[in-house]
Design an enzyme around this catalytic site. Structure first.
Site, mmCIF file in Angstrom:
data_model
loop_
_atom_site.group_PDB
_atom_site.id
_atom_site.type_symbol
_atom_site.label_atom_id
_atom_site.label_comp_id
_atom_site.label_asym_id
_atom_site.label_seq_id
_atom_site.Cartn_x
_atom_site.Cartn_y
_atom_site.Cartn_z
ATOM 1 N N LYS A 34 -52.281 37.392 93.339
ATOM 2 C CA LYS A 34 -52.053 38.836 93.189
ATOM 3 C C LYS A 34 -50.646 39.123 92.716
ATOM 4 C CE LYS A 34 -55.609 40.743 96.163
ATOM 5 N NZ LYS A 34 -55.983 41.685 97.205
ATOM 6 N N LYS B 221 -67.435 36.392 90.284
ATOM 7 C CA LYS B 221 -68.074 36.911 91.487
ATOM 8 C C LYS B 221 -68.197 38.426 91.406
ATOM 9 C CE LYS B 221 -66.517 36.568 95.769
ATOM 10 N NZ LYS B 221 -65.744 36.158 96.951
ATOM 11 N N LYS C 271 -65.450 44.473 93.663
ATOM 12 C CA LYS C 271 -65.089 45.869 93.440
ATOM 13 C C LYS C 271 -63.947 45.989 92.431
ATOM 14 C CE LYS C 271 -61.771 45.519 97.046
ATOM 15 N NZ LYS C 271 -61.850 44.494 98.048
#
Ligand code: TRP
Length: 360
Positions: A139, A222, A225
Site C-alpha cells: 500500500k 481477486k 472492493k
C-alpha cells in the site's frame, strides 16, 4: 512459514485444560474474525470466502465476529458513509446466518480495550518487524510514503489486539492475512515470555484451496472492493437485474467450449467456481452438464443461481437496515458481551505491564 498449523477439527479435539493456567482463557474453543466495513455492500467473494465459513464455524466454536471500523480509517473515510457501512456490514453478517444469540457480534470501536491494548503491543513490536508486513509495503509503495498514514503501519498491532483480547484459539481469515496472524502469534509469545503466561497463542484458519472468487472483468485478480470498475463485482445488496447484467458482461475467454482451466480460461473457470460455490455442485458436474452448450447458456443459468442464493440474504439485510434502532440494540448486546471478556484481559495486561492500578 509454518505449514502444519492445526485445523478447526484439531482445535476442537484439543484438551483446553492446557490453557487453564491463563486466568482469562476460555473453557470452550473460540474463534474470532472481522471484515472491514469499507464498501457499501459486502461482495460475493466476502460472502463465499468468509461469511459462509463463519456461519459454519459458529456451530462448533464460541465465535466472536466484529466490524473493524477502527481499521477502516487507516485510509480516509467519509464519516456518514462509515456509520452506514458499519450498520450494513452488521446487517449482512446477520442476514448471511451469523446468529447474534449464539455468536458475539460487535463493533470494534465500541470496545475501548482494542485501542488500549494496541499501544502496548505497538511498544512490543520492532520497527523492522512492522516494516516487513507486505500489506503495508504494497500500500505504501502504491501511494508513496508521504501519502501513507502511520495508521497503516500500526494496523497489524491493532489487529493483534483485536484478536488477543478474546483469547481465541482460531482466527479464520484469508490467505492475505497470514503475515498478520504470524505477527499476532509472535507478539502473544513475546508478551507471555516477558511478563508471564497471559495470552492464548492463536492459529490462523486459512481457507482450503479452491473457492477463491475473482473479478468478473479481470478474472486473474481477486474480487475486491478496490477494483478499478464496479462491473467486476457482485454485491450482496445488488438487485437481481444488476447481477444478471454483470454476469452477462463478464469477460470470457477465446474459444467456445466450457471447460475448467484456470490458466488458459480464467474467465470461464471463475464462472464455474462461482456456480459450484453457490449451488454446492462440483465443477466437474457442471462441466459435464454444460458439454456442447455455449457461454451464454452458462451465464444465464449462473445469474439465476447467484440470485437465488443471494436474494434471501439481500431481503433480510434490507429488513434489518429498515430498523436501525433494533440493529443498534443487537450490537449493544454484543458489545456488552465482548467487553465482559476484553476488559479483564486488558486489566491483567496492565497489571503485568507495571501500570499502577487505580484504587477501587
Ligand atoms: N485485517 C483484516 C482484513 O483486512 C480485518 C481484521 C481486523 C481482522 N482485525 C481482525 C480479521 C482480527 C481477523 C481478526 O481482512
Amino acid at each position: 512459514m509454518s505449514t502444519s498449523q492445526p485445523t478447526p477439527a484439531d482445535i476442537l479435539a484439543t484438551d483446553l485444560s492446557e490453557t487453564a493456567h491463563l486466568t482469562s482463557a476460555a473453557k470452550h474453543p473460540r474463534v474470532l474474525s472481522g471484515m472491514q466495513p469499507s464498501a457499501d455492500s459486502l461482495h460475493l467473494g466476502n460472502y463465499l470466502g468468509a461469511l459462509v465459513n463463519w456461519v459454519k464455524i459458529q456451530e462448533d466454536f464460541e465465535a466472536f465476529y466484529f466490524i473493524p471500523d477502527l481499521h477502516a480509517i487507516t485510509v480516509p473515510q467519509d464519516p456518514k458513509d462509515l456509520v452506514q457501512r458499519t450498520r450494513v456490514a452488521a446487517a449482512q453478517y446477520i442476514a448471511a446466518g451469523i446468529n447474534p444469540e449464539r455468536s458475539t457480534l460487535f463493533v470494534q470501536s465500541h470496545i475501548p480495550e482494542h485501542t488500549q491494548l494496541t499501544w502496548i503491543l505497538t511498544c512490543l513490536t520492532g520497527m523492522g518487524e512492522a516494516a516487513r508486513m507486505t500489506q503495508f509495503k504494497d500500500k505504501s509503495a502504491r501511494e508513496g510514503t508521504e501519502a501513507t498514514g502511520v495508521g497503516l503501519f500500526t494496523y497489524p498491532m491493532l489487529m493483534a489486539a483485536d484478536i488477543l483480547l478474546y483469547q481465541p484459539h482460531g482466527v479464520p481469515v484469508g490467505d492475505d492475512q497470514r503475515q498478520h496472524i504470524e505477527l499476532t502469534r509472535t507478539l502473544a509469545q513475546r508478551f507471555n515470555y516477558r511478563y508471564g503466561e497471559t495470552f492464548v497463542v492463536p492459529v490462523g484458519f486459512f481457507p482450503e484451496t479452491g473457492a477463491r472468487i475473482y473479478d468478473l472483468q479481470d478474472p486473474v485478480s481477486k474480487m475486491s472492493k478496490s477494483a478499478p470498475s464496479p462491473n467486476g463485482l457482485i454485491n450482496i445488496l445488488d438487485e437481481p437485474k444488476v447481477i444478471a447484467k454483470r454476469i452477462k458482461s463478464a469477460v470470457t475467454d477465446t474459444g467456445t467450449e466450457i471447460h475448467y482451466d484456470r490458466e488458459h480460461k480464467p474467465g470461464i473457470s471463475n464462472l464455474l467456481d462461482i456456480y459450484a460455490s453457490v449451488t454446492d455442485q462440483s465443477v466437474a458436474e457442471l462441466v459435464s452438464a454444460y458439454e456442447g452448450k455455449m457461454y451464454g447458456h452458462l451465464k444465464v443459468d449462473l445469474a439465476e443461481a447467484v440470485t437465488q442464493r443471494l436474494e434471501p440474504i439481500r431481503t433480510r439485510a434490507l429488513e434489518l437496515l429498515d430498523d436501525p434502532a433494533e440493529l443498534d440494540r443487537i450490537l449493544a448486546v454484543g458489545a456488552d458481551k465482548a467487553r465482559s471478556i476484553a476488559a479483564p484481559v486488558l486489566d491483567e495486561v496492565y497489571e503485568k505491564s507495571g501500570f499502577l492500578r487505580p484504587a477501587r
